[in-house]
Design a protein around this motif. Structure first.
Motif, PDB file in Angstrom:
ATOM      1  N   ASP C  70      64.146 -14.736  26.440  1.00  0.00           N
ATOM      2  CA  ASP C  70      65.200 -13.777  26.117  1.00  0.00           C
ATOM      3  C   ASP C  70      65.552 -12.960  27.361  1.00  0.00           C
ATOM      4  O   ASP C  70      65.042 -13.216  28.454  1.00  0.00           O
ATOM      5  CB  ASP C  70      64.767 -12.879  24.949  1.00  0.00           C
ATOM      6  CG  ASP C  70      63.524 -12.063  25.251  1.00  0.00           C
ATOM      7  OD1 ASP C  70      63.198 -11.851  26.447  1.00  0.00           O
ATOM      8  OD2 ASP C  70      62.874 -11.621  24.294  1.00  0.00           O
ATOM      9  N   ALA C  71      66.421 -11.989  27.159  1.00  0.00           N
ATOM     10  CA  ALA C  71      66.915 -11.203  28.289  1.00  0.00           C
ATOM     11  C   ALA C  71      65.776 -10.459  28.991  1.00  0.00           C
ATOM     12  O   ALA C  71      65.777 -10.317  30.224  1.00  0.00           O
ATOM     13  CB  ALA C  71      67.973 -10.215  27.806  1.00  0.00           C
ATOM     14  N   MET C  72      64.795  -9.992  28.246  1.00  0.00           N
ATOM     15  CA  MET C  72      63.665  -9.283  28.853  1.00  0.00           C
ATOM     16  C   MET C  72      62.876 -10.236  29.753  1.00  0.00           C
ATOM     17  O   MET C  72      62.475  -9.873  30.864  1.00  0.00           O
ATOM     18  CB  MET C  72      62.735  -8.735  27.767  1.00  0.00           C
ATOM     19  CG  MET C  72      63.355  -7.681  26.873  1.00  0.00           C
ATOM     20  SD  MET C  72      63.679  -6.141  27.783  1.00  0.00           S
ATOM     21  CE  MET C  72      64.073  -5.066  26.387  1.00  0.00           C
ATOM     22  N   ARG C  74      63.977 -12.990  31.203  1.00  0.00           N
ATOM     23  CA  ARG C  74      64.775 -13.332  32.393  1.00  0.00           C
ATOM     24  C   ARG C  74      64.814 -12.170  33.382  1.00  0.00           C
ATOM     25  O   ARG C  74      64.807 -12.373  34.594  1.00  0.00           O
ATOM     26  CB  ARG C  74      66.190 -13.723  31.961  1.00  0.00           C
ATOM     27  CG  ARG C  74      66.236 -15.067  31.228  1.00  0.00           C
ATOM     28  CD  ARG C  74      67.653 -15.528  30.943  1.00  0.00           C
ATOM     29  NE  ARG C  74      68.335 -14.709  29.963  1.00  0.00           N
ATOM     30  CZ  ARG C  74      68.242 -14.888  28.631  1.00  0.00           C
ATOM     31  NH1 ARG C  74      67.501 -15.871  28.140  1.00  0.00           N
ATOM     32  NH2 ARG C  74      68.893 -14.100  27.810  1.00  0.00           N
ATOM     33  N   PHE C  75      64.816 -10.957  32.871  1.00  0.00           N
ATOM     34  CA  PHE C  75      64.771  -9.784  33.745  1.00  0.00           C
ATOM     35  C   PHE C  75      63.485  -9.802  34.575  1.00  0.00           C
ATOM     36  O   PHE C  75      63.501  -9.546  35.785  1.00  0.00           O
ATOM     37  CB  PHE C  75      64.845  -8.513  32.889  1.00  0.00           C
ATOM     38  CG  PHE C  75      64.433  -7.260  33.596  1.00  0.00           C
ATOM     39  CD1 PHE C  75      65.210  -6.741  34.636  1.00  0.00           C
ATOM     40  CD2 PHE C  75      63.264  -6.591  33.251  1.00  0.00           C
ATOM     41  CE1 PHE C  75      64.832  -5.568  35.296  1.00  0.00           C
ATOM     42  CE2 PHE C  75      62.880  -5.432  33.902  1.00  0.00           C
ATOM     43  CZ  PHE C  75      63.657  -4.920  34.926  1.00  0.00           C
ATOM     44  N   VAL C  98      57.702 -12.525  21.963  1.00  0.00           N
ATOM     45  CA  VAL C  98      58.515 -11.474  22.587  1.00  0.00           C
ATOM     46  C   VAL C  98      57.817 -10.935  23.841  1.00  0.00           C
ATOM     47  O   VAL C  98      56.633 -11.175  24.067  1.00  0.00           O
ATOM     48  CB  VAL C  98      58.779 -10.312  21.600  1.00  0.00           C
ATOM     49  CG1 VAL C  98      59.654 -10.779  20.446  1.00  0.00           C
ATOM     50  CG2 VAL C  98      57.481  -9.707  21.097  1.00  0.00           C
ATOM     51  N   THR C  99      58.569 -10.200  24.620  1.00  0.00           N
ATOM     52  CA  THR C  99      58.027  -9.564  25.818  1.00  0.00           C
ATOM     53  C   THR C  99      57.209  -8.341  25.408  1.00  0.00           C
ATOM     54  O   THR C  99      57.692  -7.520  24.630  1.00  0.00           O
ATOM     55  CB  THR C  99      59.202  -9.123  26.712  1.00  0.00           C
ATOM     56  OG1 THR C  99      60.030 -10.263  26.965  1.00  0.00           O
ATOM     57  CG2 THR C  99      58.708  -8.522  28.003  1.00  0.00           C
TER      58      THR C  99
END
Lengths: 336, 336, 336, 336
Positions: C70-72, C74-75, C98-99
């Motif tokens: 997810d975006a986290m 990839r960040f 999840v992150t």
């Protein structure tokens, strides 16, 4: 009998959904299980026993359930088929689940207990997509057993079966069959038992089972009339409340209360009494008999089962029940 | 025998940690389990069987384990005690766990299978705080069984037991006993088996079990020498690699390779062969015998067990093993 | 520095394995989090912070870990890459994990707390097959963080990484980093921390963390010397025990005890002090400096981080550390 | 409005049961979340948003729910109280559950997504015994949100709340609010959504949500009329089916179909549109307005929310809605 009616012209008289398991009955009785040396294997589980009973009594029966992919599972299906039960909807689990087990310990005719194996049981893996709408539409009666409500996805499968039964006018019988060890909490149990009972035509349970269902709706005097009255607000026509040795009482929507005489028996163990009673009673009302006569028939069937070593295997034929009643009436059978 | 030494002056010759379960052996053999009617109950589990074997052979033995709080659990403890095994460290589970079960199916002497019940098994609930350091300090040998590494907290209990054994100079025997159905993945198994093996003096397993342990350390030719050599970099003195019917090979730190002759048997089933072999072999080396003589003794003990219906209950005394060897030597026993 | 040596000629100076998460630092500080209105997002997790620190100090670094899809996630990868860290072995979870999150609350410079989200965290899903043996063989140092031992399969991945490091002579640093909320029990933690520590060359932890590891091996006076001595029986060369404000002590295999002076700082919050200390210290000993000089360098790096709002983003370059030390030496920086 | 009536003389106009969580809205919009630097914290969760909306519109409101025992949980309760919502039945979890989170990403006004944290969420730990019968008996309306049916014991708590509402004549509104990630399977979802819907007076959902509920009851043409008709066989009076940009249709028991005009808005993001619509619509029908006027009011409330950065915090007062409608009518507001 107008309290509950049964649709005619169906392919099956009786279909049950739920638990299929294996009973391992101690061969050496009247001792604690520590000292038991060997066990005999039988098919078990309340709805299985009742269906076997109905089949022995001559009805056309089917079962919806799930078995483990192993020798125990194959044994169950084989036994059902030998007893003339349609098993087209008994599916095989593919996730590594096991067959539920019940080791029975008979310390004395009145002191019996069960050691259950219910972890990862195949019967509780039955899923909604495995419930056959056509079979339910083609049966006069659908029997659900409370144990099947204990866990997902079996719980959802039963609710879907209830939905199909209502949709197609199939008469629903609810055998409460409350086994605390399979449930997470009494609260959870009460919620789902009530949701299911709202959709049933005949409800059969012990006083203790109805107490559990009334957890959020106090009935401090444990009044049977209060208990039964609630369900007549829904579609229920008959509520049977069992009081152990003091006998059962059937309440009907018309406000009547029905009791029946019981028969003597040489008791070996108490297991299976409820299942054979249910089979006998349901056979009676499906045959259009009065509630009293149906209750007596259930009572005689129960006597036969508690006089023998097994549950499923001892389920009587109509001839056996008739003979038992006649012998009792002639005074040939007395209690131990 | 300098490859492995045993501390003297200990209260117990042999202590095992791990699985305690119940075997339910089919009474009607040479048929599939679907057609089995009844089962006889025995104590089971590799480390239990080996300990019973050691006790029958005359050694002072103890067990560290966990049983269910039910009739099956009490049966296990009672049986161990009847066999002279110290059960002060066999604790009772209080979380509702059940006794692991093994239903055995004997289709033919060479076609045997087991139907296991391992969900929520009490033996895997043994926790580190239940491992008695004094008992391990007071034993010459600690035997660990790989099955006990399959889940928490039993896994941690075994690692702590290993730590105590190293601290107190107790000789450690590792019976690999790999049962895939209790593990989440082969990767997980390999990691913990290797971590445990690093701390053991004697490692006993089949070629297939060592293959599994070499998942991250390729040995494409499945070389026994390569396999054994790894462990001699740690504290291991003896590695026994079992090749089924082709016999076992013992590798020792000095680079030697030991084989022993085997004995004929009238085989009923193959279950229990490994456990009785381990008991016989360990009895030999604890007695200061050569590796070859110890292996032969293990082989004879195994013959006795596979010629009978049970595992634990058939574990022989030293007199029985001696007699068996003599009869074989006189040509009185031939294979079936 | 002979207590611990580092293999030369490797592609990477430093590789870490373990936790990658996101810190959400309260923008409005000196108040309880209930009253915080907004948060700023940073990469977090002890081994991530240390690796970022090592990279800023000029070393060639890599990471082995797992991120959410997810975006986290990839960040995190994007930030590591921007900081020059090799992320070829940062794999993406495909199970819906999840992150991990850490919301930081700064009530005052000395009263800081963290609200963690660790359920279903992607970093703990790293599996043994995702650990690259070649990368470990090609690194001078492997850093493991205790948090990665908290659950399967990450725990097994770390043990396999340790195995690869020993096999290839890669120096192992163990940052204990004990976070109770991710563990099932203190017993479980102690067992795995000890198993891991046996295979490490440098161990860094607080007095409280070593107390936890000594759960089964009493050290009633909480003696640092006793604590350190145990590990010198294995392959460990340096044990650093941190005593909070009273400073850290490094014990070495030769029996020596090393302390270093500390520097003043205008403290904003205490988070990240340990990570920047570890980065500075390891940079020093990898550079061949004395233990004392390395400790001082770590101390200065920590001062820089605790004077700023973030952890990862505040990790200093060598120039920044040198400048800080010079300014302290000139008396230009005083404590708040 | 005779399709649904509301009991008078109750202490509360509106009580909701279900999800309470925290929204973390990206401060930097029109970019992917990877590039977001900071987030602002708001109370979130559909039933929380609707209740805040009802309270802002001037109604007397209460909430039944469960919060984490941490700063996030205290923030939620504090915010509800500041908005005049009775929180006497918002209980605090003691098992270590966390507050559900929703990170919102706004790439463009029409491309918005949410990153949810729902593992171990406190709101799903609400248990039947925490549902206050008196509160439900003392409210005109009970709103249930489908998300609360996703897991035990929250699922059972909602079914008990429904039971209490039927018993006391409290009007029930069902906001379907289907979030697939919190459910085990679509089958499970369909079963419980249908069981709940049978007991509701007003059902509000999107066409896609009703499709999911019809999993076992095919409606191949996805006919709204077919969908709505089913529920009129139970106690339902109004079914609202939302078709996104094409507007919503309200079906009533009398067979009528109601549509309302919509208003223009300068859209920032789409989150919260459904919640503000529900609040506005329910306010209207509770005020005795026509269905059309209530739908228009909901539509205007939704416009206000999607024009601003938050959901809960942007819920309008009646004055704000009236003003918005007037400005639209004067042509002062146009779409972006």
């Amino acid at each position: 009998m107008s309290d509950v009616t049964f649709p005619a012209g169906r392919s099956f008289d009786f279909t049950a959904i739920g638990r299929l398991c294996v009973d391992l009955n101690a061969n050496e009785i009247n001792r604690p299980m520590e000292e038991t040396m060997s066990f005999t294997k039988y098919v078990g589980g309340s709805p299985a026993n009742i269906t076997i009973g109905m089949s022995r009594l001559g009805l056309r029966t089917a079962f919806i359930g799930k078995i483990a992919d192993d020798a125990m599972g194959r044994f169950i299906t084989g036994y059902l088929e030998k007893n003339g039960i349609d098993t087209a909807n008994v599916v095989t689990d593919k996730t590594g689940a096991v067959t539920g087990l019940a080791f029975t310990e008979i310390k004395s005719p009145t002191d019996c207990s069960i050691l259950m194996y219910r972890d990862n049981a195949a019967d509780l893996k039955l899923s909604p997509s495995e419930v056959n709408e056509e079979l339910i539409a083609g049966s006069s009666v659908l029997l659900i057993s409370g144990t099947a409500l204990a866990a997902s996805p079996s719980r959802e499968a039963v609710f879907l079966a209830l939905d199909y039964a209502r949709k197609h006018g199939t008469t629903v019988v609810f055998d409460i069959d409350y086994r605390p060890y399979t449930w997470k909490s009494a609260e959870e149990t009460a919620v789902y038992y009530n949701l299911a009972a709202e959709k049933c035509d005949i409800i059969i349970g012990t006083r203790e089972e109805f107490d559990m269902m009334e957890r959020f709706e106090p009935n401090p005097e444990r009044s049977d009339l209060f208990t039964a009255a609630k369900w007549f607000n829904y579609s229920t026509g008959i509520v049977i409340i069992k009081h152990g040795k003091e006998g059962s009482i059937a309440y009907t929507r018309d406000g009547a209360e029905h009791r029946a005489k019981s028969y003597p028996a040489k008791v070996v163990k108490t297991f299976g009494a409820g299942d054979s009673y249910a089979a006998g009673f349901l056979y009676g009302i499906l045959s259009g008999w009065s509630i009293e006569r149906s209750m007596e028939y259930g009572s005689a069937a129960a006597c036969i089962v508690i006089s023998s070593h097994s549950c499923s295997d001892a389920m009587p034929t109509a001839e056996q029940v008739d003979t038992y009643i006649e012998r009792c009436n002639r005074g040939e059978i007395t209690a131990n």
